[in-house]
Design an enzyme around this catalytic site. Structure first.
Site, PDB file in Angstrom:
ATOM      1  N   ASP A   1       0.833  -1.200   0.000  1.00  0.00           N
ATOM      2  CA  ASP A   1       0.000   0.000   0.000  1.00  0.00           C
ATOM      3  C   ASP A   1       0.870   1.253   0.000  1.00  0.00           C
ATOM      4  OD1 ASP A   1      -3.027   1.023   1.010  1.00  0.00           O
ATOM      5  OD2 ASP A   1      -1.352   2.308   1.599  1.00  0.00           O
TER       6      ASP A   1
ATOM      7  N   HIS B   1      -7.211  10.008  -1.398  1.00  0.00           N
ATOM      8  CA  HIS B   1      -6.472   9.917  -0.125  1.00  0.00           C
ATOM      9  C   HIS B   1      -7.211  10.570   1.048  1.00  0.00           C
ATOM     10  CE1 HIS B   1      -2.048   9.341   1.283  1.00  0.00           C
ATOM     11  NE2 HIS B   1      -2.901   9.006   2.222  1.00  0.00           N
TER      12      HIS B   1
END
Ligand code: A2P
Length: 271
Positions: free
Chosen positions: A46, A106
């Site tokens: 990630d 995000h």
């Protein structure tokens, strides 16, 4: 991999354990962490545009020799930029990949909906197999769902026994969105918890393993970060033990969010 993975609402599979690379600088340290994780059996990495280390993630993946199609790679759209599809292309160039498995907004800077058409376009163009969000609370999830053509399949938030966010978990699961846990160790702070240490001692495990297993027990993908090979290995020893209902209840009681449906206590993007 089946029992160590979860099927998302769009049919794609996400491994429950991933390596998070937040705060690892671009360069050898990041390349090594990614390579070690893959050598040790991780199949999920990630990263994010904001981390500045996508090049090293791609390099670690290639150095590991693990075939691309066996690894689930996530990156995240940096919402100070304008065009998610164009930024996805730049990410792919830095990663040296043809697609990512998951592309996430995000944080909801500028509101929860404006970036989504660009995220959908990135998916249509084949830059990402799945699309999702991060740091979205229940109200922001609702706003996005009413505007989206393709719904998000993941909401990545800070989650641990101390930040359980029960209402957000229930809300997301109710809408087919898998919650994913970043900083499952509380960026290391929760490793000194007395309750966690007691449970770990009882099970003959480490505090990190107990904290990550707490996510796994619920089918919540978790992405602990470490740059140390032995810790990366330790954090992956999760599938040969389980927590009892009593252990889980004791850990659940550590929640300090009051079971909130909010994702972030202090939104950093609002200044
Ligand atoms: P390091 O990278 O130096 O190994 P989180 O995943 O919640 O963000 O936590 C990451 C923090 O926890 C990092 O500071 C990392 O340090 C530390 N850490 C990760 N795994 C372990 C472990 N098994 N034992 C002790 N500390 C760990």
């Amino acid at each position: 991999m089946a029992q160590n993975a979860r099927t998302l609402a769009d049919g794609n599979e996400i491994p429950l354990l991933g390596l998070g690379v937040w705060q690892i600088p671009d360069g050898r340290e990041c390349v090594d962490a990614v390579r070690w994780a893959l050598e040790l059996g991780y199949r999920h990495i990630d990263t994010a545009q904001a981390y500045g280390n996508e090049r090293s993630v791609g390099e670690g993946l290639r150095e590991s020799g693990v075939p691309r199609d066996e690894v689930f790679v996530t990156t995240k759209f940096y919402p100070a930029q304008k065009d998610p599809a164009a930024e996805a292309e730049r990410s792919l160039e830095r990663l040296g990949l043809g697609h990512v498995d998951l592309y996430i907004v995000h944080w909801p800077q500028g509101g929860p909906t404006w970036a989504w058409p660009g995220m959908e376009r990135a998916r249509e163009l084949g830059h990402a197999r799945s699309i999702g969000i991060s740091n979205f609370g229940a109200a922001q999830v609702d706003e996005l769902l009413s505007a989206a053509s393709v719904p998000p399949v993941v909401n990545q938030v800070q989650l641990s026994p101390y930040e359980y966010r029960r209402a957000l978990l229930d809300h997301c699961e109710g809408h087919g969105i898998a919650l994913e846990a970043y900083s499952p160790l509380g960026t290391g702070r929760h490793l000194s918890s007395g309750t966690v240490a007691e449970i770990a001692a009882r099970l003959g495990r480490t505090p990190a393993q107990v904290l990550i297993r707490w996510c796994i027990e619920r089918g919540i993908p978790a992405i602990p970060k470490s740059t140390h090979r032995e810790r990366i290995a330790e954090n992956a020893q999760l599938f040969d033990f389980s927590l009892t209902a009593a252990d889980l209840a004791e850990l659940d009681a550590l929640d300090r969010t009051g079971g909130t449906d909010v994702a972030v206590e202090r939104p950093w993007w609002r200044g």
